[in-house]
Design a protein around this motif. Structure first.
Motif, mmCIF file in Angstrom:
data_model
loop_
_atom_site.group_PDB
_atom_site.id
_atom_site.type_symbol
_atom_site.label_atom_id
_atom_site.label_comp_id
_atom_site.label_asym_id
_atom_site.label_seq_id
_atom_site.Cartn_x
_atom_site.Cartn_y
_atom_site.Cartn_z
ATOM 1 N N VAL A 168 15.572 -24.098 -6.245
ATOM 2 C CA VAL A 168 15.415 -25.383 -6.922
ATOM 3 C C VAL A 168 14.480 -25.171 -8.103
ATOM 4 C CG1 VAL A 168 14.386 -27.689 -6.762
ATOM 5 C CG2 VAL A 168 15.903 -26.863 -4.950
ATOM 6 N N VAL A 169 14.925 -25.612 -9.293
ATOM 7 C CA VAL A 169 14.122 -25.467 -10.505
ATOM 8 C C VAL A 169 13.810 -26.862 -11.035
ATOM 9 C CG1 VAL A 169 14.018 -24.532 -12.838
ATOM 10 C CG2 VAL A 169 15.192 -23.259 -11.024
ATOM 11 N N LEU A 170 12.531 -27.104 -11.318
ATOM 12 C CA LEU A 170 12.077 -28.427 -11.770
ATOM 13 C C LEU A 170 11.385 -28.323 -13.119
ATOM 14 C CD1 LEU A 170 10.390 -29.509 -8.401
ATOM 15 C CD2 LEU A 170 12.679 -30.175 -9.186
ATOM 16 N N ASP A 261 8.912 -25.890 1.988
ATOM 17 C CA ASP A 261 9.817 -26.573 2.926
ATOM 18 C C ASP A 261 11.130 -25.807 3.078
ATOM 19 O OD1 ASP A 261 7.878 -28.530 3.158
ATOM 20 O OD2 ASP A 261 8.802 -29.847 1.678
ATOM 21 N N GLY A 262 11.025 -24.476 3.127
ATOM 22 C CA GLY A 262 12.191 -23.634 3.369
ATOM 23 C C GLY A 262 13.009 -23.291 2.148
ATOM 24 N N SER A 306 7.102 -34.920 -5.925
ATOM 25 C CA SER A 306 6.047 -35.492 -5.085
ATOM 26 C C SER A 306 5.494 -34.481 -4.090
ATOM 27 C CB SER A 306 6.579 -36.715 -4.333
ATOM 28 O OG SER A 306 7.510 -36.339 -3.327
ATOM 29 N N ARG A 307 6.243 -33.411 -3.861
ATOM 30 C CA ARG A 307 5.826 -32.416 -2.865
ATOM 31 C C ARG A 307 5.161 -31.188 -3.473
ATOM 32 N NH1 ARG A 307 11.167 -31.328 0.406
ATOM 33 N NH2 ARG A 307 12.221 -32.535 -1.222
#
Length: 320
Positions: A168-170, A261-262, A306-307
């Protein structure tokens, strides 16, 4: 060539010393078009054993020949090292003379096993066929001897390569996110190039604004000649941090990215200057894959943002 590999594979576990060059021959057959799959059950274990035994040599030599310098790892020194180390063998029990001879031989043959292993670990199907426990053992044993062997360092990197890995890239500034799948990426600078190629584009299509990487950089990171040279270095388009706020060093490997979270999460920050690399990929014969599966929905981006922890910007291109 495949038939030759299949014929050579059963011989490898029992070979040592100069005969380890049989593994190099098997690797050459793979380079010439043969399938590496017959080697999956034997070569990684034998190369792992060679590194384990090689790690024992300095201690054994210090016990058998205190104060004397270790022989150079060349065939001409084989007899000297074997004669010294077999004095440590137990008359009855282990280690016996065969054990000590095999330890001594690893001082000379380890690099042959590693050359062959590097050749086949570039193949994704081969990596998938090697048990996870064997890969973990390769990483551990490579770490023990990489200080005196660049080949061992490369084996450690290849054994850590991620395949079919969710990523996941943000971009917290644009509040956009992407779900990707990654395979066969050798180091984080190669990942930088591929991410810029996949994610920078038309914002109207959900991509990020910015300057796309030069096409020659992308080709060097995928299938063309990896050498870019000092006149055309690949310049990174952003700095990367993981979901825990830690800086992702370009010199590292994707496996260094700590999952959140994995899932391995990358957070994009401005490049703040130019950092370049003259090589597009470390492993010439390992084809990478980085696929954008989808653009995340806004609520998914908000959930991930948020995480994540704030970036600890202590890298040398951080701003105050």
């Amino acid at each position: 060539m495949t038939a030759a590999v299949e014929a050579l594979a059963p011989l490898l576990p029992g070979l040592a010393g100069d005969f380890a060059q049989t593994a190099v021959l098997a690797g050459a057959c793979v380079e010439w078009g043969g399938s590496p799959m017959a080697l999956a059950g034997v070569l990684p274990k034998r190369a792992s054993e060679a590194m384990m035994l090689n790690d024992l040599v300095p201690g054994c030599w210090a016990e058998a020949a205190p104060g004397r310098p270790l022989p150079e790892p060349v065939s001409a020194s084989t007899k000297q090292l074997v004669q010294a180390l077999v004095t440590l063998a137990r008359p009855q029990g282990r280690p016996d003379k065969g054990d000590m001879t095999r330890i001594a031989m690893s001082w000379f043959d380890m690099e042959d096993w590693l050359k062959a292993l590097i050749t086949v670990l570039g193949d994704g199907s081969f990596r998938a066929a090697v048990p996870a426990a064997v890969m973990a053992e390769l990483r551990e044993r490579a770490a023990a001897v990489c200080g005196r062997s660049q080949l061992a360092a490369w084996v450690g990197q290849l054994a850590a390569v991620l395949d079919n890995e969710r990523l996941v890239v943000l971009d917290p500034h644009a509040r956009r996110g992407y779900a990707l799948t990654m395979s066969g990426v050798g180091d984080n600078f190669q990942l930088h190039i591929l991410l810029a190629d996949r994610l920078i584009g038309d914002p109207g299509r959900g991509l990020l604004s910015g300057v796309r990487p030069d096409r020659s950089w992308v080709e060097a990171a995928t299938g063309a000649d990896p050498q870019l040279g000092p006149e055309n270095p690949a310049i990174r388009r952003f700095r990367l941090f993981d979901g825990h706020g830690a800086y992702v060093y370009p010199e590292g490997v994707p496996a260094d990215i700590e999952p959140l979270d994995g899932t391995r999460v990358l957070v994009l920050h401005p490049a703040n200057g130019e950092l370049g690399m003259g090589i597009g990929r470390v492993f010439r014969d390992m084809p990478p894959a980085l696929v954008v599966d989808r653009v995340l929905e806004s609520h998914e981006v908000d959930s991930w943002l948020s995480r994540i922890a704030p970036a600890v910007q202590k890298d040398f291109m951080a701003t105050e």
